[in-house]
Design a protein around this motif. Sequence first.
Motif, mmCIF file in Angstrom:
data_model
loop_
_atom_site.group_PDB
_atom_site.id
_atom_site.type_symbol
_atom_site.label_atom_id
_atom_site.label_comp_id
_atom_site.label_asym_id
_atom_site.label_seq_id
_atom_site.Cartn_x
_atom_site.Cartn_y
_atom_site.Cartn_z
ATOM 1 N N PRO A 241 -9.148 -3.345 -3.304
ATOM 2 C CA PRO A 241 -9.137 -2.681 -1.999
ATOM 3 C C PRO A 241 -10.556 -2.442 -1.498
ATOM 4 O O PRO A 241 -11.483 -2.235 -2.293
ATOM 5 C CB PRO A 241 -8.407 -1.360 -2.283
ATOM 6 C CG PRO A 241 -8.526 -1.143 -3.749
ATOM 7 C CD PRO A 241 -8.607 -2.500 -4.376
ATOM 8 N N LEU B 234 -6.865 -4.767 2.777
ATOM 9 C CA LEU B 234 -5.983 -5.183 1.694
ATOM 10 C C LEU B 234 -5.891 -6.699 1.638
ATOM 11 O O LEU B 234 -6.279 -7.389 2.574
ATOM 12 C CB LEU B 234 -4.585 -4.604 1.916
ATOM 13 C CG LEU B 234 -4.517 -3.094 2.118
ATOM 14 C CD1 LEU B 234 -3.164 -2.702 2.679
ATOM 15 C CD2 LEU B 234 -4.792 -2.370 0.812
ATOM 16 N N ALA C 288 -7.759 4.425 -0.988
ATOM 17 C CA ALA C 288 -8.122 3.266 -1.797
ATOM 18 C C ALA C 288 -8.038 3.577 -3.288
ATOM 19 O O ALA C 288 -7.591 2.741 -4.087
ATOM 20 C CB ALA C 288 -9.528 2.792 -1.428
ATOM 21 N N LEU D 218 0.837 -1.200 0.000
ATOM 22 C CA LEU D 218 0.000 0.000 0.000
ATOM 23 C C LEU D 218 0.873 1.251 0.000
ATOM 24 O O LEU D 218 0.645 2.186 -0.782
ATOM 25 C CB LEU D 218 -0.925 0.002 1.222
ATOM 26 C CG LEU D 218 -1.762 1.263 1.426
ATOM 27 C CD1 LEU D 218 -2.737 1.478 0.277
ATOM 28 C CD2 LEU D 218 -2.508 1.231 2.762
#
Length: 319
Positions: free
Chosen positions: A283, A278, A303, A171
């Motif tokens: 997402p 996640l 996201a 991420l």
Amino acid sequence: MSVVSGESRPHTKYDRLIAAAKAIPATTTVVVHPCDESSLRGVADAAAAGIITPILVGPVAKISSTAAAHNIDISGYELVDAPHSEAAAAKAVELIHAAKGEMLMKGSLHTDELMRSVTAKTGLRTDRRISHVFVMDVPAYTETVFVTDAAINIAPDLDCKRDIIQNAIDLYNQAGFGTSPRVAILSAVETVTSKIPSTIEAAALCKMADRGQITGGLLDGPLAFDNAVDKEAARIKGIKSEVAGRAQILVVPDLEAGNMLAKNLSYFAHADGAGIVLGARVPIVLTSRADTARSRMASCAVATLYADGRRRRAATVAA
């Protein structure tokens, strides 16, 4: 990067996140059972900002009456009828499988209702364990900090923690926060001891990173919270590390510790917290009824940035 004593910084980190998300194409987002004012208004705000293009899934009559009662304009959104929350979650997963959306967003149903459909055999599982990240804007900290996992995995084992860390690193790297984040694996102390199992797992996770089983970040642990986020605390303890005092991702021992840490930061340190799940095929924006409008917007922004990063990465690989 460290805690700034006696100074209260404005919440500017989310402003940058939201501005970055506005600068890229809106992400088609399947919103599950948005049947109360807060969830529906969060959708409308993010859509108006150009961050998401929503598809609302749930009892259409109830969604429409909620919108009318609170003067929320949903006339431009696609609505997909489902009789109740469980059916809405199942239908949302079907839409993702049909490539109708690139993100899921929780509405007014319970988290476990949504996650049951996500984690079912016909759901959205991948070979990676599903986990949650709080993306937190702490006024007294110089940049955005991740707290994981504080909402999904109750008592994660070593293999689960490996995935929790990898999800958070991915991420960070793919959503535009930077590269090679500094990851602190938290415990009560900074020394390895058999009396505290989380210290042994922290040491093992660091070795796993050394051997390429965790990639894309710089790990250290065990670290106590103070020497993970404050350079002076780390100096006093004699800890020499690229991570100590400068952590960007905080990995907690279990859900209870993570939940308490995130809520302490929110209520004592006046932090904003955006939530994202996640490890699934897409997402998932996981909001709470207690979230502010700003936190909901930031969750959508994170996201969307992540979905865009994944899209660009896939295009690069295909080329």
